[in-house]
Enzyme design. Structure first.
Site, PDB file in Angstrom:
ATOM      1  N   THR A 176      43.361 -13.740  -5.871  1.00 28.04           N
ATOM      2  CA  THR A 176      44.178 -13.213  -6.954  1.00 28.04           C
ATOM      3  C   THR A 176      45.405 -12.530  -6.382  1.00 28.04           C
ATOM      4  OG1 THR A 176      44.341 -11.641  -8.799  1.00 28.04           O
ATOM      5  CG2 THR A 176      42.783 -11.096  -7.069  1.00 28.04           C
ATOM      6  N   ASP A 218      46.961 -10.343  -8.001  1.00 21.45           N
ATOM      7  CA  ASP A 218      46.933  -8.975  -8.521  1.00 21.45           C
ATOM      8  C   ASP A 218      46.227  -8.002  -7.576  1.00 21.45           C
ATOM      9  OD1 ASP A 218      48.273  -9.806 -10.754  1.00 21.45           O
ATOM     10  OD2 ASP A 218      46.543  -9.759 -12.092  1.00 21.45           O
ATOM     11  N   ARG A 238      48.619  -7.165 -14.221  1.00 25.25           N
ATOM     12  CA  ARG A 238      48.197  -6.829 -15.581  1.00 25.25           C
ATOM     13  C   ARG A 238      47.609  -5.418 -15.669  1.00 25.25           C
ATOM     14  NH1 ARG A 238      46.992 -10.037 -19.573  1.00 25.25           N
ATOM     15  NH2 ARG A 238      46.979 -11.842 -18.192  1.00 25.25           N
ATOM     16  N   GLU A 290      54.255  -5.990 -14.775  1.00 28.51           N
ATOM     17  CA  GLU A 290      54.172  -6.582 -16.114  1.00 28.51           C
ATOM     18  C   GLU A 290      53.214  -5.818 -17.022  1.00 28.51           C
ATOM     19  OE1 GLU A 290      52.560 -10.530 -16.047  1.00 28.51           O
ATOM     20  OE2 GLU A 290      50.710  -9.928 -15.045  1.00 28.51           O
ATOM     21  N   LEU A 337      60.051 -12.155 -11.511  1.00 27.69           N
ATOM     22  CA  LEU A 337      59.486 -12.923 -10.395  1.00 27.69           C
ATOM     23  C   LEU A 337      58.369 -13.845 -10.873  1.00 27.69           C
ATOM     24  CD1 LEU A 337      60.250 -13.097  -7.480  1.00 27.69           C
ATOM     25  CD2 LEU A 337      58.553 -11.352  -6.937  1.00 27.69           C
TER      26      LEU A 337
END
Length: 429
Positions: free
Chosen positions: A162, A164, A210, A260, A310
């Site tokens: 991931t 993230d 997120r 984001e 991005l």
């Protein structure tokens, strides 16, 4: 530079797998990918395939087209005999070469579980390797739990990925270092571009993240970020705008990085796209940077602004792979295959942790480990609060020390026509 694990893995495989094969009938293994792609997710796939070529625990290695969704539809591709050249290209091919999905396998959906077992039986599949993020590791846990009662010959093993970087209990996730590397490169390049002008304007860069701000925070190691907006800190409009105004008054410029998933104290996202949802019931984000820019302009601090999103470029930029990242992703695939020689190895996920002794000496060294999928699934590792400077001012030296070794090194890429060569995705063949 990374601690090279591949040779150690292969030695152990050659010593142990031959003994295992003498006592086990041959069968087939299945590999599938799920969730958002990364620049190195295919390196883990290549690791599984190559490991089986060197130490054939399985007669065949099949790939599931479009994740668990394609497997349920019996969409499989034989990967067993990929050439060494194809595997080299696979390692440097971004996105998910098998195709991906966001199909949520529900624990109470007996029909899906039974259908998967039937597909596995039809192809003599004993072991399934699932490469994915948080929800995919939950799938591994759910499948292993169901199989223990209903299909004890079936095994399920997770390989994490991931951008993230929000999985626990790992030090970091494959895919994140390469995303951080390209994010840093874009941050530095666009900061130089921004500084070339005298006109008053704000620059806002938006990156993925997120629920956790790891990727946004990594941009700060360039020294180019003036203000940082993370999901971990509730957004205070007035306090933030005061910092923006102070930056312009002091320097005449302000370069902002926003995740984001940045949100207000009540949980409302800054972004405008939070009404749609993906297949995992996650809000579809995008637009936080535009929101930040507009509030700065509307307040009258500056008359204009520039937004750079991005987005998917961070997770698909194979030209900016971190050598640490691609090496570790490949080694995790090999490690997962090696550990599957143990018939009891199921419901487990392989991961990366940082060697504490090496870290104490100022060196970076990775260690591979395995743990229950239940410890990886349904948890979010947020960016540490103690690494966040107050008033949106960036990150601490401890955070910089965490990030810096992960983006080190560049793999030698096979080029074609001036760009990195890639394989034709298996889901497009």
């Amino acid at each position: 530079m990374p601690h090279v694990l591949g040779s150690i893995i292969l030695v152990r495989m050659r010593q142990s797998d031959q003994r295992e094969q003498e006592h086990r009938p041959m069968s087939t293994c299945l590999v599938a990918q799920s969730g958002g792609p990364t620049a190195v997710i295919n390196a883990s796939l290549a690791g599984v395939i190559r490991a089986n070529q060197l130490n054939p625990l399985y007669d065949r290695v099949l790939g599931g087209i479009h994740g668990i969704e394609g497997v349920l539809a019996d969409q499989l591709y034989d990967l067993t005999d990929l050439s060494e050249h194809d595997l080299e290209l696979l390692r440097q091919t971004p996105s998910s070469a098998l195709g991906t999905c966001r199909y949520k396998l529900k624990r109470d959906d007996e029909a899906d579980f039974r259908r998967l077992a039937d597909v596995m039986d039809a192809h003599d599949i004993e072991t399934m390797f699932y490469i994915g993020g948080n929800d995919s590791m939950d799938t591994v846990d759910a499948l292993a739990e169901w199989a223990a009662e209903n299909a004890p010959s079936k095994r399920f093993i997770g390989i994490p990925k991931t951008v993230d970087n929000d999985l626990v209990p790992v030090d970091h996730c494959p895919g994140f270092p390469s995303a951080a590397k390209v994010a840093c490169q874009i941050t530095h390049a666009t900061r130089l571009d921004y500084d070339a002008y005298t006109r008053p304007e704000v620059f806002v860069l938006e990156v993925m993240g997120r629920d956790a701000g790891w990727l946004a925070a990594s941009c700060c190691i360039t020294g180019d970020v003036d203000l940082l907006v993370l999901p971990e800190v509730a957004f205070d409009r007035d306090a933030f705008l005061a910092e923006v105004r102070a930056k312009f008054e002091a320097t005449g410029s302000c370069y902002i990085v926003v995740s984001e998933g940045a949100r207000y104290a009540d949980g409302t996202y800054l972004s405008a796209g939070d009404t749609a949802h993906d297949g995992f019931a996650h809000a579809v984000l995008g637009g936080a940077a535009q929101t930040v820019k507009q509030m700065i302009v509307d307040t009258g601090i500056v008359p204009r602004g520039v937004v750079q999103d991005l987005s998917r470029a961070a997770r698909s930029s194979n030209f900016a792979q971190s050598l640490v990242d691609v090496t570790e992703a490949y080694d995790l695939g090999m490690s997962a295959h090696m550990r599957s020689a143990d018939p009891a190895f199921t419901g487990q996920v392989v991961g990366i942790r940082r060697n504490p002794e090496a870290a104490a000496e100022g060196r970076y060294e990775a260690e591979l480990f395995a743990g229950p999928a239940s410890e990886f699934a349904n948890f979010v590792k947020r960016f540490p609060a103690e690494w966040i400077l107050p008033n949106y001012q960036g990150i601490t030296p401890e955070a910089v020390a965490y990030f810096r070794p992960l983006i080190e090194g560049e793999p030698k890429l096979v080029m074609k026509g001036g760009i990195p060569a890639t394989i034709v995705p298996f889901n497009k063949r």
